[in-house]
Scaffold this motif. Structure first.
Motif, PDB file in Angstrom:
ATOM      1  N   PRO A  91     -35.874  44.374  14.474  1.00 40.81           N
ATOM      2  CA  PRO A  91     -35.592  45.808  14.635  1.00 40.81           C
ATOM      3  C   PRO A  91     -34.405  46.292  13.812  1.00 40.81           C
ATOM      4  N   THR A  92     -33.612  45.388  13.233  1.00 38.17           N
ATOM      5  CA  THR A  92     -32.431  45.820  12.461  1.00 38.17           C
ATOM      6  C   THR A  92     -32.744  46.069  10.996  1.00 38.17           C
ATOM      7  N   LEU A  93     -33.995  46.007  10.596  1.00 39.49           N
ATOM      8  CA  LEU A  93     -34.327  46.242   9.189  1.00 39.49           C
ATOM      9  C   LEU A  93     -33.971  47.674   8.795  1.00 39.49           C
ATOM     10  N   PRO A  94     -33.366  47.871   7.585  1.00 38.19           N
ATOM     11  CA  PRO A  94     -33.043  49.246   7.148  1.00 38.19           C
ATOM     12  C   PRO A  94     -34.306  49.969   6.707  1.00 38.19           C
ATOM     13  N   ASP A  95     -34.231  51.267   6.772  1.00 38.14           N
ATOM     14  CA  ASP A  95     -35.350  52.095   6.340  1.00 38.14           C
ATOM     15  C   ASP A  95     -35.384  52.124   4.811  1.00 38.14           C
ATOM     16  N   PRO A  96     -36.462  51.718   4.169  1.00 38.41           N
ATOM     17  CA  PRO A  96     -36.494  51.713   2.710  1.00 38.41           C
ATOM     18  C   PRO A  96     -36.379  53.104   2.106  1.00 38.41           C
TER      19      PRO A  96
END
Length: 376
Positions: A91-96
């Motif tokens: 869930p910590t992935l940044p928004d591309p």
């Protein structure tokens, strides 16, 4: 008793011995068959079709290998079907989309012509707006750049003028040169023969400029000071006309030929974009030329006039720079600061100047008719 007849016996007088047929014999065909068999065997061995423990070709065995990633969690994220599936794993992935690379169609494709120019010329200069500290500094920078563009490329096209302007802008941004526009344009103009731009110390500024070309140079200077980049000359810091090839030409990298000038840049890292990082000072010195035009003309005539009451050296160069020059004097100049003062020669009358190098064809356009006369 009658003798028996030998029917199998050959009568030599009736059945002669048959002759051997012409052509290859039995041994030849046997040798040929052996050669073909050896060739076929060699082909099979080289192609790897005969393999096995009997020694015919290399032995090969297939062993199943289970792939095990170094980081199973990261591997699952990289092989996810889309961003939503990857977000469920981490869930910590940044928004591309936050860094504008999620949609490739959002970035316009590079023009092929620009890519070809950059491959030939090199990387272009970075845009930089020159804002003087005061209005006077801005006016001085604009005047100095306009004068350089005019006297160096008045007969050139707009691109020819832009090449000269970009060279001066690149020098201001490079640590090898003064960090002001006027300082770059009139660098070395206090000494005849060593100025960076020849118009500033060879009497060329005695010619009254034509209004159309001066306005054109002024427009190009304004754009260059405002941040316009002319990519066709890249990171050029030197140029010369096509009529000559200076001795320093081989030590630099040629970027392009625009109009009548050939442009060059430094070799190595000194000519790469990271080198052009010198900040603009914002305080412009007094515009030159720092050697008065009357003395420049006198030097051209062979009767050098000493500036500031100092005796010139034997080479015709001035013994010391003028007070309004920002550059530090050389050791030789400092050693001659106590030279004996002499009386300055009187300024020649306005009608006495006539440079024989000027064109005398008689076909002079109206805007150039007063070129070569003293500026009143």
């Amino acid at each position: 008793m009658k003798p028996e007849l030998n029917l199998t016996a050959r009568a030599t007088w009736r059945d002669p011995v048959p002759e051997k047929p012409a052509g290859p014999g039995r041994n030849f065909w046997a040798a040929l068959a052996a050669a073909v068999a050896v060739a076929c065997l060699a082909f099979l061995l080289s192609s790897g079709q005969l393999r096995g423990p009997a020694g015919f070709g290399p032995y090969q065995v297939t062993v199943p290998v289970a792939f095990k990633p170094h980081d199973p969690a990261r591997w699952a994220i990289m092989t996810a079907e889309d961003y939503a599936a990857a977000l469920k794993i981490d869930p910590t992935l940044p928004d591309p989309n936050s860094v504008d690379y999620g949609d490739a169609a959002a970035t316009p494709p590079a023009e092929p012509a620009l890519l070809r120019d950059e491959a030939f010329v090199g990387p272009p200069a970075k845009s930089y707006a020159f804002r003087g500290v005061t209005a006077l500094d801005r006016e001085r920078a604009h005047y100095c750049l306009t004068a350089a563009i005019y006297y160096e490329a008045a007969s050139e096209s707009d691109d020819g003028m832009r090449g000269v302007a970009q060279t001066i802008i690149n020098r201001v941004r490079h640590p090898s040169f003064p960090n002001t526009v006027c300082g770059v344009v009139f660098q070395g103009s206090q000494r005849a023969g060593v100025c960076q731009f020849t118009f500033s110390c060879d009497g060329a500024m005695a010619r009254a400029p034509s209004k159309p070309n001066w306005l054109r140079a002024s427009r190009i200077a304004s754009a260059a000071l405002g941040g316009y980049v002319f990519p066709k000359v890249g990171l050029t810091t030197h140029y010369h006309t096509q009529a000559i090839w200076p001795r320093w030409g081989k030590s630099l990298v040629m970027t392009n030929i625009v109009g009548a000038h050939i442009f060059h840049r430094w070799r190595g890292r000194w000519g790469m974009p990271d080198a052009f990082r010198a900040p603009y000072l914002g305080r412009e010195p007094v515009p030159g030329p720092y050697l008065p035009i009357a003395q420049q003309v006198a030097i051209l005539r062979g009767g050098a006039v000493a500036p500031s009451g100092l005796v010139p050296d034997i080479s015709g160069a001035l013994a010391a720079p003028l007070p309004n020059v920002a550059a530090a004097p050389t050791p030789g100049a400092m050693a001659q600061q106590n030279a004996t003062p002499v009386a300055s020669a009187p300024t020649p009358p306005p009608t006495a100047y006539s440079d024989p190098r000027l064109g005398q064809s008689g076909q002079v356009r109206e805007e150039f008719r007063k070129s070569g006369e003293w500026i009143q």
